[in-house]
Every structure is written in structure tokens, then in C-alpha cells.
Scaffold this motif. Structure first.
Motif, mmCIF file in Angstrom:
data_model
loop_
_atom_site.group_PDB
_atom_site.id
_atom_site.type_symbol
_atom_site.label_atom_id
_atom_site.label_comp_id
_atom_site.label_asym_id
_atom_site.label_seq_id
_atom_site.Cartn_x
_atom_site.Cartn_y
_atom_site.Cartn_z
ATOM 1 N N HIS A 197 20.015 4.995 43.455
ATOM 2 C CA HIS A 197 18.893 4.052 43.403
ATOM 3 C C HIS A 197 18.054 4.277 42.141
ATOM 4 C CE1 HIS A 197 15.704 1.440 44.823
ATOM 5 N NE2 HIS A 197 14.834 2.417 44.585
ATOM 6 N N GLN A 198 17.792 5.542 41.824
ATOM 7 C CA GLN A 198 16.996 5.845 40.633
ATOM 8 C C GLN A 198 17.724 5.441 39.354
ATOM 9 O OE1 GLN A 198 15.922 9.979 41.020
ATOM 10 N NE2 GLN A 198 14.113 9.480 42.227
ATOM 11 N N GLY A 214 19.699 2.913 39.119
ATOM 12 C CA GLY A 214 19.502 1.461 39.067
ATOM 13 C C GLY A 214 18.133 1.109 38.528
ATOM 14 N N GLN A 215 17.115 1.849 38.975
ATOM 15 C CA GLN A 215 15.760 1.619 38.465
ATOM 16 C C GLN A 215 15.680 1.904 36.972
ATOM 17 O OE1 GLN A 215 13.488 4.187 41.102
ATOM 18 N NE2 GLN A 215 12.533 2.382 42.039
ATOM 19 N N SER A 229 18.071 1.655 34.787
ATOM 20 C CA SER A 229 18.727 0.536 34.097
ATOM 21 C C SER A 229 17.813 -0.675 34.014
ATOM 22 C CB SER A 229 20.018 0.144 34.823
ATOM 23 O OG SER A 229 20.947 1.182 34.779
ATOM 24 N N ASP A 230 17.128 -0.973 35.123
ATOM 25 C CA ASP A 230 16.202 -2.112 35.136
ATOM 26 C C ASP A 230 15.068 -1.907 34.139
ATOM 27 O OD1 ASP A 230 17.775 -3.218 37.134
ATOM 28 O OD2 ASP A 230 16.406 -2.643 38.765
ATOM 29 N N HIS A 231 14.534 -0.694 34.066
ATOM 30 C CA HIS A 231 13.439 -0.409 33.131
ATOM 31 C C HIS A 231 13.924 -0.431 31.685
ATOM 32 C CE1 HIS A 231 10.692 0.285 36.311
ATOM 33 N NE2 HIS A 231 10.983 1.558 36.562
ATOM 34 N N VAL A 284 16.004 -2.281 30.214
ATOM 35 C CA VAL A 284 16.060 -3.643 29.681
ATOM 36 C C VAL A 284 14.684 -4.101 29.199
ATOM 37 C CG1 VAL A 284 16.503 -6.047 30.344
ATOM 38 C CG2 VAL A 284 18.014 -4.256 31.142
ATOM 39 N N LEU A 285 13.638 -3.604 29.824
ATOM 40 C CA LEU A 285 12.285 -4.058 29.513
ATOM 41 C C LEU A 285 11.572 -3.228 28.449
ATOM 42 C CD1 LEU A 285 11.164 -4.653 33.214
ATOM 43 C CD2 LEU A 285 12.058 -6.351 31.591
#
Length: 127
Positions: free
Chosen positions: A17-18, A20-21, A23-25, A27-28
């Protein structure tokens, strides 16, 4: 001997889960920060890739023992061993670029340099 983690399956889920987080961060993030994060992930000593490679290799050792006892098919052990070797090779390939990534985010901005120029995306690999 007690388990080192109270619930290893939950720990694995939390790590996934971390990631995934992260990866999401990623991108930003601004380019400099993203480069810094990527360099840390690829750090061969304490980075995510090196630790994951070690985890797969440890799984391979476990699977070997289980295969020798007949609890797991030998193919499982062989597949984990191949995966660990491939990940190690990928780590070696990326290791030569980690310094570049680290320098990229620590380099002071050039005052007289012009805008960055694009470079070809096809590069011959040297081995």
C-alpha cells in the motif's frame, strides 16, 4: 522462536500500500524532488529495489528448503531464484545511473546556461 513481526502478511500488505502511495505522490512531485525520490528508491544500500531483491532472494532460500522437503515444487524455487538474479541484474544496471540522479537534485542551478536541450531517447548500452 516467535515471529519477528506480529503479522507478516499484514506487514506485506502495508508495504504494498505504501509503495502505491509513493507512486501516486511521485507523479505529483516537482522534477527535482521526484528525481531525489527515485535516487533513494534505487539506492543499492538501503533503497527499495535492493531491499526487495534481498526479500525475493530470501524467499528463494526458503523455497529451496521447502522444495527439498517436497512441500513445494522445485519450479517455485527455480522461479524465485531467477527472479532474484534478474532483480540483482536490474539493480546493477540502474546503479550506474543512481549517481547521476543524486547529482541532478543537488546540483546548483547554472546562471549562464541556456535552456536544456532535448537528447535522443535511444542510447546504446555499454557492457
Amino acid at each position: 522462536m516467535p515471529h519477528p513481526a506480529p503479522n507478516p502478511e499484514r506487514l506485506a500488505d502495508e508495504i504494498a500500500h505504501q509503495l502505491g502511495q509513493l507512486s501516486d505522490h511521485l507523479v505529483l512531485l516537482p522534477a527535482g524532488e521526484a528525481t531525489k525520490v527515485i535516487a533513494r528508491v534505487l539506492d543499492p544500500e538501503g533503497g527499495v529495489l535492493g531491499r526487495f531483491t534481498h526479500l525475493v532472494a530470501t524467499g528463494s532460500y526458503f523455497a529451496k528448503t521447502q522444495a527439498e522437503e517436497g512441500s513445494l515444487p522445485a519450479e517455485v524455487w527455480l522461479a524465485l531464484g531467477r527472479a532474484a538474479n534478474e532483480l540483482h541484474g536490474i539493480g546493477l544496471d540502474l546503479d550506474e545511473h543512481t549517481d547521476t540522479l543524486q547529482r541532478r537534485h543537488t546540483r546548483p542551478a547554472a546562471t549562464t546556461a541556456g535552456p536544456p536541450t532535448a537528447s535522443p531517447l535511444v542510447v546504446r548500452r555499454h557492457r
